[in-house]
Design a protein around this motif. Structure first.
Motif, PDB file in Angstrom:
ATOM      1  N   HIS A 121       0.815  -1.207   0.000  1.00 16.78           N
ATOM      2  CA  HIS A 121       0.000   0.000   0.000  1.00 16.78           C
ATOM      3  C   HIS A 121       0.857   1.268   0.000  1.00 16.78           C
ATOM      4  O   HIS A 121       1.782   1.410   0.796  1.00 16.78           O
ATOM      5  CB  HIS A 121      -0.916   0.009   1.232  1.00 16.78           C
ATOM      6  N   GLY A 122       0.542   2.172  -0.910  1.00 21.40           N
ATOM      7  CA  GLY A 122       1.204   3.470  -0.933  1.00 21.40           C
ATOM      8  C   GLY A 122       2.611   3.472  -1.482  1.00 21.40           C
ATOM      9  O   GLY A 122       3.315   4.487  -1.398  1.00 21.40           O
ATOM     10  N   SER A 140       2.212   8.061   0.901  1.00 24.89           N
ATOM     11  CA  SER A 140       1.651   8.540   2.157  1.00 24.89           C
ATOM     12  C   SER A 140       2.056   7.565   3.254  1.00 24.89           C
ATOM     13  O   SER A 140       2.500   6.445   2.965  1.00 24.89           O
ATOM     14  CB  SER A 140       0.119   8.627   2.062  1.00 24.89           C
ATOM     15  N   ASN A 142       2.282   4.644   5.848  1.00 20.52           N
ATOM     16  CA  ASN A 142       1.660   3.314   5.870  1.00 20.52           C
ATOM     17  C   ASN A 142       2.057   2.619   7.171  1.00 20.52           C
ATOM     18  O   ASN A 142       3.150   2.065   7.275  1.00 20.52           O
ATOM     19  CB  ASN A 142       2.120   2.482   4.668  1.00 20.52           C
ATOM     20  N   SER A 427      -7.905  -3.647   6.737  1.00 15.39           N
ATOM     21  CA  SER A 427      -7.544  -2.844   5.563  1.00 15.39           C
ATOM     22  C   SER A 427      -7.260  -3.727   4.357  1.00 15.39           C
ATOM     23  O   SER A 427      -7.425  -3.298   3.215  1.00 15.39           O
ATOM     24  CB  SER A 427      -6.328  -1.969   5.869  1.00 15.39           C
ATOM     25  N   THR A 431      -9.168  -2.911   1.029  1.00 20.86           N
ATOM     26  CA  THR A 431      -8.368  -2.451  -0.105  1.00 20.86           C
ATOM     27  C   THR A 431      -8.420  -3.411  -1.277  1.00 20.86           C
ATOM     28  O   THR A 431      -8.621  -2.996  -2.424  1.00 20.86           O
ATOM     29  CB  THR A 431      -6.902  -2.250   0.327  1.00 20.86           C
ATOM     30  N   HIS A 435     -12.834  -2.337  -2.130  1.00 21.58           N
ATOM     31  CA  HIS A 435     -12.521  -1.083  -2.826  1.00 21.58           C
ATOM     32  C   HIS A 435     -12.922  -1.148  -4.295  1.00 21.58           C
ATOM     33  O   HIS A 435     -12.787  -2.183  -4.946  1.00 21.58           O
ATOM     34  CB  HIS A 435     -11.015  -0.819  -2.720  1.00 21.58           C
ATOM     35  N   ASP A 455     -14.288   3.697   0.622  1.00 25.87           N
ATOM     36  CA  ASP A 455     -12.949   3.957   0.099  1.00 25.87           C
ATOM     37  C   ASP A 455     -12.323   5.181   0.759  1.00 25.87           C
ATOM     38  O   ASP A 455     -11.105   5.214   1.014  1.00 25.87           O
ATOM     39  CB  ASP A 455     -13.009   4.147  -1.416  1.00 25.87           C
ATOM     40  N   THR A 456     -13.142   6.192   1.061  1.00 24.17           N
ATOM     41  CA  THR A 456     -12.628   7.386   1.729  1.00 24.17           C
ATOM     42  C   THR A 456     -12.146   7.062   3.138  1.00 24.17           C
ATOM     43  O   THR A 456     -11.049   7.470   3.555  1.00 24.17           O
ATOM     44  CB  THR A 456     -13.714   8.478   1.790  1.00 24.17           C
ATOM     45  N   ASN A 458     -11.228   4.168   4.274  1.00 24.67           N
ATOM     46  CA  ASN A 458     -10.052   3.295   4.172  1.00 24.67           C
ATOM     47  C   ASN A 458      -8.798   4.100   3.838  1.00 24.67           C
ATOM     48  O   ASN A 458      -7.713   3.851   4.378  1.00 24.67           O
ATOM     49  CB  ASN A 458     -10.303   2.225   3.105  1.00 24.67           C
ATOM     50  N   ALA A 459      -8.944   5.085   2.968  1.00 23.59           N
ATOM     51  CA  ALA A 459      -7.806   5.938   2.618  1.00 23.59           C
ATOM     52  C   ALA A 459      -7.342   6.740   3.826  1.00 23.59           C
ATOM     53  O   ALA A 459      -6.134   6.928   4.038  1.00 23.59           O
ATOM     54  CB  ALA A 459      -8.183   6.869   1.471  1.00 23.59           C
ATOM     55  N   GLN A 460      -8.279   7.210   4.627  1.00 27.89           N
ATOM     56  CA  GLN A 460      -7.912   7.962   5.831  1.00 27.89           C
ATOM     57  C   GLN A 460      -7.214   7.056   6.841  1.00 27.89           C
ATOM     58  O   GLN A 460      -6.222   7.448   7.466  1.00 27.89           O
ATOM     59  CB  GLN A 460      -9.169   8.586   6.452  1.00 27.89           C
TER      60      GLN A 460
END
Length: 522
Positions: A121-122, A140, A142, A427, A431, A435, A455-456, A458-460
């Motif tokens: 992720h990321g 970002s 992780n 997650s 994800t 997602h 999705d928002t 999860n992104a946060q």
């Protein structure tokens, strides 16, 4: 749970020091689709290939993250991690391990065509500081990077280049390459022969960097898809171990003085997913998709007698759930675990209210050799849905046949299992599965389901380092999926292993992954 009891000598085996004493015959319930660990996000295949390939870090026998090909790591900034690599490590072909190998492997698994690209992720890039130090840069923060890295197996770059294998393969889409049938890892065992669907032979890697706990010289991995044949092979001594002892035969296996049965519930949750596209794949309703109506999904939920499934199809050994993740997975709460009650009359009322008083037909995809007793619980659920007026066309075939259909979206209802590995965090499900499909997420979103709110959240959560705040976000996302009946939860499946008495030490964790490098035989 650790099994370390000393048993009586097994039938058909010589004493320690004999030619067969350090050979372990592993009776597997199915074949793995590829020797390339990046070819498909299949937890079981990865558990087998963990014997050959290794990551920068790994899970210990107590399921704690520990150093592997990296000896240390530092968080340089919220988006940059620095790893010091283990020196003196060699690949099975004798090539030295170093920073170039890690970078090539990271690029391979995150390539746009990789079916495992969502595992890291990321991820933004990696750079080599010197031969034994690399830095990973993220888009970002992780907080689960180390968990992710347990599933990023390291290849030898020179071997990939020499065999035109820098690009990943994809078992689900039938994309093969040299790594599909050949290996070159750093792990405790190396593959010396493979006859697909017959036998794969692993031998001890004498040059392994770690101090072996095991005393195995050879592992013979034999796929035995027939449960009856697998049981017979255990009872006769033809195999020493199976990580899939059939639930209906546990009492028979336990009755043998030469066999030990290990039972628990694993972290894998099973559920049904839906086709959310505009039309059903196979139905007598042509102008729209009834499964997009929440009332229809609720009717199908209420039409399942989960208690009957648990007692009959699962032999009373599964854990019925209302949640999509197991209790040990962050994001789970007791409230999410509450199921809608079985109510056939209310199910029929909901179908009528939705405009389907006479039901409708649809294609139901299940595998005969994937989830525990999948064929049985799918047949039972199909029968229950028939009783509320629906007409499921149940397709059951081996995983090798069903997976390509699932990847192509050729189903209306599909049986699903998800263990949230390697992160052991919700997650993973949010994800990889829930997602909406995009370049780096929704790899297993086969039915075009999704919700922007999920999705928002999860992104946060993905960039939140405060564990309490992060878990609250995951729980909120899971609640939306539950309230929408996006999936129909079934159970955390049981795991039952059987081992002959010549195995004196065997580690069984809730991730259901055999770790033969921790196994001792006599």
């Amino acid at each position: 749970m650790v099994m370390a009891a000393a048993f009586a000598a097994g039938v058909g085996h010589t004493a320690m020091g004999g030619a067969e004493a350090q050979t372990l015959k592993w009776g597997s319930p199915r074949e793995i689709g590829s020797l390339d660990p990046y070819s498909y996000g299949d937890t079981y295949a990865l558990s087998v290939l963990n014997h050959v390939y290794e990551g920068l870090v790994r899970y210990s026998g107590k399921q704690q993250i520990e150093p592997a090909l990296a000896t240390a790591w530092t968080v340089v900034s919220p988006t940059i991690w620095r790893f010091t690599l283990r020196q003196g490590v060699t690949f099975h072909d004798g090539a030295p391990f170093g920073a170039d190998d890690v970078i090539a492997s990271l690029e391979r698994i995150t390539h746009p065509t990789s079916p495992m690209r969502g595992e890291l992720h990321g991820y933004k890039s990696a750079r080599k500081l010197d031969a034994s130090v690399i830095e990973i840069e993220l888009d970002s923060p992780n907080p689960l990077l180390l968990n992710d890295l347990t599933n990023v197996h390291i290849f030898n770059k020179a071997w990939l280049v020499a065999n035109n294998s820098l690009l990943p393969t994809d078992a689900g889409k039938g994309v093969e390459g040299f790594a599909t049938n050949n290996t070159n890892g750093t792990g405790p065992f190396k593959v010396v022969s493979r006859r697909r669907d017959t036998q794969t032979v692993f031998v001890r890697n004498a040059a392994w960097w770690d101090k072996p706990v095991h005393n195995l010289e050879r592992i013979e991995f034999v796929p035995i898809t027939s449960a009856a044949t697998r049981v017979a092979a255990m009872l006769s001594g033809e195999i020493d171990f199976t990580n899939s002892a059939p639930l209906q035969d546990l009492s028979r296996l336990s009755a043998s003085p030469d066999i030990k049965v290990l039972q628990a519930n694993e972290v894998r949750s099973t559920f049904f997913g839906f086709n959310w596209r505009q039309r059903l794949v196979e139905s007598d309703v042509q102008d729209k998709n009834p499964l997009r109506d929440i009332r229809v999904r609720e009717a199908m939920y209420r039409g399942i007698d989960a208690a009957a499934i648990q007692s009959r199809a699962m032999r009373g050994l599964s854990r019925t759930t209302g949640a999509l993740v197991a209790p040990s997975i962050p994001g789970f709460t007791p409230e999410l675990d509450q199921r809608l009650p079985f109510d056939a009359a209310e199910a029929r009322r909901l179908l009528t209210e939705a405009g389907y008083p006479n039901g409708f037909s649809f294609l139901m995809n299940c595998a005969s050799d994937a989830l525990i007793n999948e064929e049985e619980f799918c047949q039972a659920v199909a029968s229950m849905w028939s009783r509320i007026g629906l007409r499921p066309n149940l397709s059951i075939a081996p995983r090798s046949q069903q997976t390509p259909k699932r990847v192509r979206g050729e189903f209306d209802v599909v049986a699903f299992g998800w263990a949230n590995e390697p992160t052991l965090d919700s997650s993973s499900l949010l994800t990889q599965v829930i997602h909406k499909k995009d370049a780096a997420a929704g790899v297993f979103n086969w039915g075009e389901w999704g919700d922007d709110r999920i999705d928002t959240l999860n992104a946060q959560a993905a960039v939140e380092n405060d564990a309490t705040k992060r878990t609250a976000m995951l729980t909120a996302a899971m609640k939306i999926a539950k309230d929408q009946h996006m999936f129909l939860p079934m159970h955390q499946q049981p795991m039952a292993w059987a081992a002959r008495s010549r195995i004196v030490s065997l580690v069984q964790n809730s991730d259901n992954k055999p770790r033969m490098w921790l196994t001792v035989v006599k």
